[in-house]
Structure formats: structure tokens, C-alpha cells
Design a protein around this motif. Sequence first.
Motif, short mmCIF file in Angstrom:
data_model
loop_
_atom_site.label_atom_id
_atom_site.label_comp_id
_atom_site.label_asym_id
_atom_site.label_seq_id
_atom_site.Cartn_x
_atom_site.Cartn_y
_atom_site.Cartn_z
N GLY A 180 -44.01 -39.90 9.79
CA GLY A 180 -44.83 -39.58 10.96
C GLY A 180 -45.14 -38.10 11.12
O GLY A 180 -45.54 -37.68 12.20
N ILE A 181 -44.98 -37.31 10.07
CA ILE A 181 -45.26 -35.88 10.14
C ILE A 181 -46.55 -35.63 9.39
O ILE A 181 -46.61 -35.76 8.17
CB ILE A 181 -44.10 -35.07 9.54
CG1 ILE A 181 -42.83 -35.36 10.33
CG2 ILE A 181 -44.43 -33.58 9.54
CD1 ILE A 181 -41.59 -34.98 9.60
N GLU A 182 -47.60 -35.30 10.11
CA GLU A 182 -48.91 -35.06 9.52
C GLU A 182 -48.90 -33.74 8.77
O GLU A 182 -48.62 -32.69 9.35
CB GLU A 182 -50.00 -35.04 10.59
CG GLU A 182 -51.39 -34.84 10.05
CD GLU A 182 -51.79 -35.90 9.04
OE1 GLU A 182 -52.28 -35.51 7.96
OE2 GLU A 182 -51.61 -37.09 9.30
N THR A 183 -49.18 -33.79 7.48
CA THR A 183 -49.18 -32.57 6.68
C THR A 183 -50.57 -32.14 6.26
O THR A 183 -50.74 -31.05 5.75
CB THR A 183 -48.32 -32.75 5.40
OG1 THR A 183 -48.88 -33.79 4.61
CG2 THR A 183 -46.88 -33.05 5.72
N GLY A 184 -51.57 -32.97 6.45
CA GLY A 184 -52.91 -32.60 6.03
C GLY A 184 -53.04 -32.69 4.52
O GLY A 184 -52.42 -33.52 3.89
N THR A 185 -53.81 -31.79 3.94
CA THR A 185 -54.04 -31.81 2.50
C THR A 185 -53.18 -30.75 1.84
O THR A 185 -53.35 -29.58 2.11
CB THR A 185 -55.53 -31.53 2.19
OG1 THR A 185 -56.30 -32.47 2.90
CG2 THR A 185 -55.80 -31.65 0.72
N VAL A 225 -49.18 -25.59 1.78
CA VAL A 225 -49.88 -24.89 2.85
C VAL A 225 -49.63 -25.57 4.18
O VAL A 225 -49.32 -24.93 5.17
CB VAL A 225 -51.39 -24.80 2.54
CG1 VAL A 225 -52.14 -24.27 3.73
CG2 VAL A 225 -51.63 -23.92 1.32
N CYS A 226 -49.73 -26.88 4.20
CA CYS A 226 -49.63 -27.58 5.47
C CYS A 226 -48.21 -27.60 6.04
O CYS A 226 -48.04 -27.52 7.25
CB CYS A 226 -50.21 -28.98 5.34
SG CYS A 226 -51.98 -28.89 5.04
N LEU A 227 -47.20 -27.68 5.19
CA LEU A 227 -45.85 -27.57 5.71
C LEU A 227 -45.59 -26.16 6.22
O LEU A 227 -44.88 -25.97 7.21
CB LEU A 227 -44.80 -27.94 4.66
CG LEU A 227 -44.50 -29.41 4.48
CD1 LEU A 227 -43.30 -29.59 3.55
CD2 LEU A 227 -44.25 -30.12 5.79
N THR A 228 -46.17 -25.18 5.57
CA THR A 228 -46.04 -23.81 6.04
C THR A 228 -46.70 -23.66 7.41
O THR A 228 -46.11 -23.08 8.33
CB THR A 228 -46.64 -22.82 5.02
OG1 THR A 228 -45.91 -22.95 3.79
CG2 THR A 228 -46.56 -21.39 5.51
N VAL A 229 -47.90 -24.20 7.55
CA VAL A 229 -48.59 -24.15 8.85
C VAL A 229 -47.78 -24.92 9.89
O VAL A 229 -47.59 -24.44 11.02
CB VAL A 229 -50.02 -24.72 8.72
CG1 VAL A 229 -50.66 -24.92 10.08
CG2 VAL A 229 -50.87 -23.81 7.85
#
Length: 117
Positions: free
Chosen positions: A79-84, A88-92
Motif C-alpha cells: 500500500g505504499i505508492e512509489t510511482g515510477t 527516486v520515488c522512495l527518496t521522494v
Amino acid sequence: MLTRARDLLAERPGAWIQGKLAADSDGILKSPWSNLACRWSLTGALDLTSGMTSDSDQHGWQRHLAREALIEAILLNAGIETGTGYRVCLTVWNDTDGRTRNDVLAALDRAIEELDG
């Protein structure tokens, strides 16, 4: 790797940071693999525990890329949205205003449960 990253960030309250992959005790930017690093972001902790030995470890980097896809799938399933693109997305996600160490530890706990389940 996920459990080791969680243990690293849970070790003490100041072990998790935002805005850098890793830092020393003075908050100065360090490589996640530096002997001086004692604080890590989620991505930095995953880098450190991925089996890579440095930014230039090509064999380790290939293993890391394969694990990225697995981690992204696990986090999405938890349930953790990471994007593409996990990195990068986990960093964001890690660096989002209001994010806490407890949020990061809970995300790792959910991902570990998904992997174990």
C-alpha cells in the motif's frame, strides 16, 4: 536486506534522516558505505544493505537493480505508492515533509510481512 535496513534505521532515534542518502554524526553528506556514515535515509539504508560495496560496484549494482524491482513490488503491495522507479520515488517518499522515522519503519515492517507472507 529489508530486515537489515529496518534494524539499521531502528537502532537509535537519530539513525534515520531526510534530504541525504547518508550522513555522519555532524549531518555532513557521506556515501552510505562510508565508515563515517551513521545516519541514513530509507534509500541509503537499502543501498547499504543491498550487498553493494560502493557506488562503483558493478556486480553489486546489478544485484541491486534486480532487488529494486522486488522492493518496489513489495512496497506497492503493502500500500505504499512509489510511482515510477523505486530509487527516486522512495527518496521522494522518505523526504516528504511530515514523514517520520516511525512511518519509514512501519513501511519496512509491511514490506517484510509481505515478503514473509
